[in-house]
Design an enzyme around this catalytic site. Structure first.
Site, PDB file in Angstrom:
ATOM      1  N   LYS A 187     -10.656   3.724  17.440  1.00 41.94           N
ATOM      2  CA  LYS A 187     -11.278   3.113  15.824  1.00 41.94           C
ATOM      3  C   LYS A 187     -10.617   1.754  16.110  1.00 41.94           C
ATOM      4  O   LYS A 187     -11.182   0.701  15.457  1.00 41.94           O
ATOM      5  CB  LYS A 187     -10.606   4.251  14.774  1.00 41.94           C
ATOM      6  CG  LYS A 187     -11.205   3.363  13.343  1.00 41.94           C
ATOM      7  CD  LYS A 187     -10.707   4.200  12.364  1.00 41.94           C
ATOM      8  CE  LYS A 187     -10.439   4.020  10.804  1.00 41.94           C
ATOM      9  NZ  LYS A 187      -9.771   4.963   9.799  1.00 41.94           N
TER      10      LYS A 187
ATOM     11  N   ASN B 193      -0.544   4.152   0.800  1.00 39.42           N
ATOM     12  CA  ASN B 193      -1.637   5.315   1.434  1.00 39.42           C
ATOM     13  C   ASN B 193      -0.798   5.268   3.326  1.00 39.42           C
ATOM     14  O   ASN B 193      -1.248   4.002   3.673  1.00 39.42           O
ATOM     15  CB  ASN B 193      -3.247   4.425   1.692  1.00 39.42           C
ATOM     16  CG  ASN B 193      -4.452   5.329   2.192  1.00 39.42           C
ATOM     17  OD1 ASN B 193      -3.743   5.509   3.753  1.00 39.42           O
ATOM     18  ND2 ASN B 193      -5.588   5.032   2.049  1.00 39.42           N
TER      19      ASN B 193
ATOM     20  N   SER C  23       0.837  -0.858   0.415  1.00 35.45           N
ATOM     21  CA  SER C  23      -0.227  -0.146  -0.165  1.00 35.45           C
ATOM     22  C   SER C  23       0.838   1.657  -0.032  1.00 35.45           C
ATOM     23  O   SER C  23       2.095   0.760   0.370  1.00 35.45           O
ATOM     24  CB  SER C  23      -0.630   0.155   1.436  1.00 35.45           C
ATOM     25  OG  SER C  23      -1.632   1.100   1.186  1.00 35.45           O
TER      26      SER C  23
ATOM     27  N   GLY D  47      -2.907   6.576   5.665  1.00 32.17           N
ATOM     28  CA  GLY D  47      -3.355   6.282   7.010  1.00 32.17           C
ATOM     29  C   GLY D  47      -3.321   4.279   7.295  1.00 32.17           C
ATOM     30  O   GLY D  47      -3.285   4.161   8.568  1.00 32.17           O
TER      31      GLY D  47
ATOM     32  N   PHE E  69      -8.374   9.727   8.545  1.00 32.98           N
ATOM     33  CA  PHE E  69      -7.934   9.468   6.693  1.00 32.98           C
ATOM     34  C   PHE E  69      -9.353   9.433   6.014  1.00 32.98           C
ATOM     35  O   PHE E  69     -10.379   8.669   7.481  1.00 32.98           O
ATOM     36  CB  PHE E  69      -6.739   8.863   6.210  1.00 32.98           C
ATOM     37  CG  PHE E  69      -7.034   7.158   6.379  1.00 32.98           C
ATOM     38  CD1 PHE E  69      -7.009   6.589   7.391  1.00 32.98           C
ATOM     39  CD2 PHE E  69      -7.063   7.162   5.188  1.00 32.98           C
ATOM     40  CE1 PHE E  69      -6.933   4.879   7.065  1.00 32.98           C
ATOM     41  CE2 PHE E  69      -7.561   5.581   5.036  1.00 32.98           C
ATOM     42  CZ  PHE E  69      -7.246   4.808   6.039  1.00 32.98           C
TER      43      PHE E  69
ATOM     44  N   ASP F  10      -7.786  -3.541   0.415  1.00 32.78           N
ATOM     45  CA  ASP F  10      -8.378  -2.745  -0.358  1.00 32.78           C
ATOM     46  C   ASP F  10      -9.772  -2.883   0.234  1.00 32.78           C
ATOM     47  O   ASP F  10     -10.379  -3.524   0.636  1.00 32.78           O
ATOM     48  CB  ASP F  10      -9.032  -3.872  -2.102  1.00 32.78           C
ATOM     49  CG  ASP F  10      -9.661  -2.323  -3.092  1.00 32.78           C
ATOM     50  OD1 ASP F  10      -8.665  -1.863  -3.440  1.00 32.78           O
ATOM     51  OD2 ASP F  10     -10.702  -2.535  -2.893  1.00 32.78           O
ATOM     52  N   SER F  11      -9.673  -1.271   0.242  1.00 37.52           N
ATOM     53  CA  SER F  11     -11.625  -1.273   1.323  1.00 37.52           C
ATOM     54  C   SER F  11     -12.036   0.084   0.899  1.00 37.52           C
ATOM     55  O   SER F  11     -11.236   0.733   0.048  1.00 37.52           O
ATOM     56  CB  SER F  11     -10.858  -0.381   2.720  1.00 37.52           C
ATOM     57  OG  SER F  11      -9.436   0.284   2.778  1.00 37.52           O
TER      58      SER F  11
HETATM   59  P1  IMP Z   1      -7.688   1.321  -0.905  1.00 39.52           P
HETATM   60  O1  IMP Z   1      -6.429   1.928  -0.918  1.00 39.52           O
HETATM   61  O2  IMP Z   1      -7.368   1.571  -3.151  1.00 39.52           O
HETATM   62  O3  IMP Z   1      -8.156   0.487  -0.681  1.00 39.52           O
HETATM   63  O4  IMP Z   1      -8.759   2.453  -1.345  1.00 39.52           O
HETATM   64  C1  IMP Z   1      -9.983   3.177  -0.275  1.00 39.52           C
HETATM   65  C2  IMP Z   1     -10.459   4.165   0.021  1.00 39.52           C
HETATM   66  O5  IMP Z   1     -11.459   4.366   0.804  1.00 39.52           O
HETATM   67  C3  IMP Z   1      -9.994   5.222   0.053  1.00 39.52           C
HETATM   68  O6  IMP Z   1     -10.729   6.453  -0.998  1.00 39.52           O
HETATM   69  C4  IMP Z   1      -9.954   5.723   1.447  1.00 39.52           C
HETATM   70  O7  IMP Z   1      -9.519   6.962   2.069  1.00 39.52           O
HETATM   71  C5  IMP Z   1     -10.869   4.716   1.646  1.00 39.52           C
HETATM   72  N1  IMP Z   1     -11.195   4.215   3.336  1.00 39.52           N
HETATM   73  C6  IMP Z   1     -10.071   2.898   3.288  1.00 39.52           C
HETATM   74  N2  IMP Z   1     -10.294   2.416   5.073  1.00 39.52           N
HETATM   75  C7  IMP Z   1     -10.706   4.005   5.441  1.00 39.52           C
HETATM   76  C8  IMP Z   1     -10.729   3.720   7.190  1.00 39.52           C
HETATM   77  O8  IMP Z   1      -9.721   3.848   7.375  1.00 39.52           O
HETATM   78  N3  IMP Z   1     -11.560   5.652   6.976  1.00 39.52           N
HETATM   79  C9  IMP Z   1     -11.069   6.448   6.173  1.00 39.52           C
HETATM   80  N4  IMP Z   1     -11.181   5.788   4.565  1.00 39.52           N
HETATM   81  C10 IMP Z   1     -11.107   5.227   4.220  1.00 39.52           C
END
Ligand code: IMP
Length: 211
Positions: A194, A26, A24, A28, A171, A89-90
């Protein structure tokens, strides 16, 4: 899961010196997952190789998590030993808006959109329908790829989204998300709160059994 089993698994990982590589970029998510595996060696893949774009073209969270973990595993398998790749993935789903943004959460406001753009687009979508507060849930699909194969697990966190932001912690969509049982948004609550019941933690608890 029983604390003793968790401890044994963590010790096992430590004894073998196995690295957990996160597929990842990301920050956050990386912070949350590193915080969860405090006693293990956790690295972002970009600590080892240069960051690159992974095309996430799956139509489910699970497929995208597998794409990310497999892509990074293939890149690293000839470079380092004794590691597993972990990918998440979320996204967030708002049923009263027809299930948006779901798997498109990261690019809801367009490809390359920032977390802030996505957050404000979802707030605008609520305002357009005169919705002040409505049920929503986060989903996380977690995938592990190692020499043993591919494993996946899911976790969910239910709550509500509001048509405004409160707090600047967390985030992504956190400043507009109030978990069930709370009156504050995840932007106002501490990361440790959280961490106790998030979609990511629930998926990690399941996947931890497999490491
Ligand atoms: P990914 O990195 O492709 O899985 O995208 C995940 C998306 O969902 C991003 O836009 C994140 O900001 C959002 N997201 C996933 N998990 C969270 C969370 O725990 N808090 C806030 N946003 C989340």
């Amino acid at each position: 899961m029983c604390k003793n089993i968790e401890t044994i698994i963590v010790l096992f990982v430590l004894r073998l010196g196995m690295k957990i590589i996160l597929a990842s970029g990301n920050s956050g998510k990386i912070r949350e997952i590193k915080n969860y595996y405090k006693d293990s060696e956790v690295l972002a893949y970009s600590d080892i190789i240069e960051k690159f774009e992974i095309i996430e073209d799956g139509d489910t969270y699970q497929k995208n998590a597998i794409i990310k973990a497999t892509t990074i595993y293939e890149k690293l398998k000839d470079k380092i030993d004794n590691f597993i790749v972990l990918a998440d993935d979320s996204g967030i789903t708002v049923p009263s808006l027809g299930g948006i943004p779901g798997v498109f959460s990261a690019r809801y406001a367009g490809i390359g959109a920032s977390d802030k753009d996505n957050l404000h687009k979802l707030i605008d979508a609520l305002k357009e329908k005169n919705i002040k507060k409505t049920p929503a849930f986060y989903t996380a699909a977690m995938a592990i790829v190692s020499e043993k194969g591919v494993f996946t697990a899911h976790g969910f966190m239910h709550g509500s989204v509001i048509a405004e932001t409160r707090g600047d912690g967390g985030f992504g969509y956190d400043p507009m998300f109030i978990p069930d049982g709370f009156s504050k948004t995840l932007g106002e609550l501490e990361i440790e709160v959280k961490q106790e019941f998030s979609h990511r933690t629930k998926a990690l608890r399941l996947i931890k059994l497999l490491i």
